[in-house]
Design an enzyme around this catalytic site. Structure first.
Site, short mmCIF file in Angstrom:
data_model
loop_
_atom_site.label_atom_id
_atom_site.label_comp_id
_atom_site.label_asym_id
_atom_site.label_seq_id
_atom_site.Cartn_x
_atom_site.Cartn_y
_atom_site.Cartn_z
N MET A 3 41.36 43.78 41.53
CA MET A 3 42.71 44.35 41.47
C MET A 3 43.06 44.82 40.06
O MET A 3 42.46 44.39 39.08
CB MET A 3 43.73 43.35 41.99
N GLY A 4 44.05 45.69 40.00
CA GLY A 4 44.48 46.28 38.72
C GLY A 4 44.65 47.77 38.91
O GLY A 4 43.70 48.53 38.76
N GLN A 23 42.05 37.20 45.29
CA GLN A 23 42.42 37.03 43.88
C GLN A 23 43.83 36.48 43.70
O GLN A 23 44.18 35.98 42.64
CB GLN A 23 42.33 38.38 43.14
N ARG A 24 44.66 36.65 44.71
CA ARG A 24 46.06 36.20 44.59
C ARG A 24 46.32 34.89 45.30
O ARG A 24 47.45 34.40 45.27
CB ARG A 24 46.99 37.28 45.19
N ASP A 71 49.96 42.95 33.27
CA ASP A 71 50.31 44.20 32.59
C ASP A 71 51.77 44.28 32.15
O ASP A 71 52.29 45.37 31.88
CB ASP A 71 49.95 45.41 33.48
N ASP A 85 56.41 43.86 36.71
CA ASP A 85 57.20 44.91 36.06
C ASP A 85 58.29 45.49 36.97
O ASP A 85 59.42 45.70 36.52
CB ASP A 85 56.29 46.02 35.50
N ARG A 91 19.33 44.37 44.10
CA ARG A 91 20.37 45.35 44.42
C ARG A 91 21.32 45.58 43.25
O ARG A 91 21.43 44.75 42.35
CB ARG A 91 21.22 44.83 45.59
N GLU A 135 40.51 48.54 40.61
CA GLU A 135 40.88 49.46 41.70
C GLU A 135 41.49 50.77 41.18
O GLU A 135 41.46 51.79 41.86
CB GLU A 135 41.82 48.78 42.70
N ILE A 178 49.15 38.92 38.60
CA ILE A 178 47.73 38.74 38.31
C ILE A 178 47.22 39.92 37.48
O ILE A 178 46.21 39.81 36.81
CB ILE A 178 46.89 38.59 39.60
N ARG A 215 25.46 47.70 47.01
CA ARG A 215 26.40 47.10 47.96
C ARG A 215 27.75 46.88 47.30
O ARG A 215 27.82 46.63 46.10
CB ARG A 215 25.89 45.75 48.46
O1 F6P Z 1 50.33 42.05 42.31
C1 F6P Z 1 49.71 43.22 41.82
C2 F6P Z 1 48.72 43.69 42.80
O2 F6P Z 1 47.92 42.60 43.01
C3 F6P Z 1 47.87 44.90 42.45
O3 F6P Z 1 46.75 44.67 41.67
C4 F6P Z 1 47.53 45.43 43.81
O4 F6P Z 1 47.13 46.73 43.81
C5 F6P Z 1 48.80 45.23 44.53
O5 F6P Z 1 49.35 44.05 44.00
C6 F6P Z 1 48.69 45.23 46.01
O6 F6P Z 1 49.59 44.35 46.61
P1 F6P Z 1 50.41 44.63 47.94
O7 F6P Z 1 49.45 45.18 48.94
O8 F6P Z 1 50.92 43.28 48.30
O9 F6P Z 1 51.50 45.59 47.63
#
Ligand code: F6P
Length: 339
Positions: free
Chosen positions: A169-170, A273-274, A129, A103, A162, A221, A126, A265
Site C-alpha cells: 500500500m501507498g 497490512q492494515r 504520509d 490526512d 522466480r 501501489e 499505515i 509472480r
Molecule cells: O489507509 C491508507 C490506505 O491503506 C492506502 O494505502 C490504500 O490505498 C487505501 O487506504 C485503500 O483503502 P480503502 O479501500 O479502505 O479506501
C-alpha cells in the site's frame, strides 16, 4: 469537560490503543466524560454517539481495527454536513472533539475547528504520509507485516527460481514499500517518489540473475513509470484518480517476465497490512498521542494535532499538515536503490 472522539479514514492497528489512552487519561486525570462517535465523521453528522467509560476500553490495547468503526466521509463534502456536525456538537454539549485520522480526516478536522467546534487531531495511517510527525499510528505494524511477507517470499522465490513482485500500500507516498523493501532485502523497490523505467528494472534483474536465480521486487501501489519511458501500465487509475489496487503490480510483473524471460509472480498484500494486533511501537505511539491529545483538549490547545518529533510528542496547528503529503526523503530513496 465533555469530549467527543472519532476514528476516520482507513483503519489501522493502534487505533484502539489511542482510544483507550484518551478515555483512561480523560476520565482518571481530568474528570472528563468521553463520548465516541460511530463510523468517523458520518457518526457526528448522524449524531450516532456512545458513552465511553474506562470499562468500555479495558482490554482493547492489543486489538486491531477500531471499536468505534470508521468511514471515509468528510463533512465538508456532504450537503449539510458541516451544519449537522455543529448541531451534534451542540446537542452533545461537546467542549472539544478528538479526531484520530489520516490526512483526509484531519483536513476535515481543521475545517470543523474553523467552523467553531474545538478540535484536536491524532495522525494515524499505515501510509505514514501525514506532514508534521515523524511517524503515524499503524505504520510500524504495516512495515512489520510487509517485511515478514517479503521474508517469506524469499524462500519460495529461491526454490522456484522466480522473480517475486510484491505490491504494497501507498498511493501517494511509498513509505511501506521503501521501509519494508529495505528491511526485507528486496532487490528492487519502486515508490511513487521516484518514477521508474521498466527497461532499467529489467536490466538490473538480468544482471542479478548472472549470479542469483531469483529476485524480489517491492512495488508501492502508487508507483509510476518515468515520463518519456517507452512502457506504461494501462488504466492504472480509477475514476477518482486513485491507483487501482493490484494494477501496477500486475503490469510490472508481466513486463518483467516479458523483458527478462524469467518466470515472475505477483503477490498483492492489500488489507493484510492494515489488520491485526499493533506492534509494541504502535501501541506506545498511540498511547503517547492519546495522552497528549486529551491534555491539549482539556488545556484548550485546540486546532492542533499531535506529532512525534525526535524523542518528543508536541502539538502543532492543523495548517502544518492540511492538504499536504509527507513524501519519502531522498536519502531514504537512495538507500533503497543503493544496495
Ligand atoms: O489507509 C491508507 C490506505 O491503506 C492506502 O494505502 C490504500 O490505498 C487505501 O487506504 C485503500 O483503502 P480503502 O479501500 O479502505 O479506501
Amino acid at each position: 469537560m465533555r469530549i467527543g472522539l472519532l476514528t476516520g479514514g482507513g483503519d489501522c492497528p493502534g487505533l484502539n490503543a489511542a482510544i483507550r489512552a484518551v478515555v483512561k487519561r480523560g476520565v482518571a486525570e481530568h474528570g472528563c466524560s468521553v463520548v465516541g462517535f460511530r463510523n468517523g465523521w458520518q457518526g457526528v453528522i448522524d449524531g450516532n454517539a456512545v458513552p465511553l467509560t474506562r470499562d468500555d476500553v479495558s482490554g482493547i490495547l492489543v486489538n486491531g481495527g477500531t471499536m468505534l468503526g470508521t468511514d471515509r466521509c468528510h463533512p465538508h463534502n456532504v450537503p449539510g454536513g458541516m451544519e449537522a456536525v455543529l448541531e451534534t456538537a451542540q446537542n452533545e454539549r461537546l467542549d472539544a472533539l478528538i479526531c484520530i485520522g489520516g490526512d483526509g480526516t484531519l483536513h476535515a478536522a481543521s475545517k470543523v475547528h474553523d467552523a467553531g467546534v474545538p478540535v484536536v487531531g491524532i495522525p494515524k495511517t499505515i501510509d505514514n504520509d501525514v506532514v508534521g510527525t515523524d511517524a503515524s499510528i499503524g505504520f510500524d505494524t504495516a512495515v512489520s507485516i510487509a517485511t515478514e511477507a517479503i521474508d517469506r517470499l524469499h524462500s519460495t522465490a529461491e526454490s522456484h527460481n522466480r522473480v517475486m513482485v510484491v505490491e504494497l500500500m501507498g498511493r501517494h507516498a511509498g513509505w511501506i514499500a521503501v521501509a519494508a523493501g529495505i528491511a526485507g532485502g528486496a532487490d528492487i523497490i519502486l515508490a511513487p517518489e521516484s518514477p521508474f523505467d521498466i527497461d532499467v528494472i529489467a536490466k538490473k534483474i538480468k544482471h542479478r540473475h548472472r549470479y542469483k536465480d531469483f529476485s524480489i521486487v517491492a512495488v508501492a501501489e502508487g508507483a509510476i513509470p518515468a515520463e518519456g519511458s517507452s512502457w506504461g501500465p494501462v488504466e492504472s487509475l480509477d475514476s477518482r484518480g486513485n491507483p487501482i489496487a493490484g494494477q501496477i503490480g500486475h503490469e510490472v510483473t508481466r513486463a518483467i517476465e516479458e523483458k527478462t524471460g524469467f518466470a515472475s509472480r505477483l503477490t498483492v498484500l492489500g488489507y493484510v497490512q492494515r489488520g491485526g494486533t499493533p506492534t509494541a511501537a504502535d501501541r506506545l505511539l498511540a498511547t503517547r498521542f492519546g495522552v497528549a491529545a486529551i491534555d491539549a483538549a482539556v488545556a484548550g490547545n485546540t486546532g492542533t494535532f499531535t506529532g512525534l518529533r525526535g524523542e518528543h510528542v508536541d502539538m502543532q496547528p492543523f495548517s502544518v499538515m492540511a492538504g499536504k503529503t509527507k513524501f519519502v526523503p531522498e536519502d531514504l530513496l537512495q538507500t533503497a536503490w543503493g544496495l
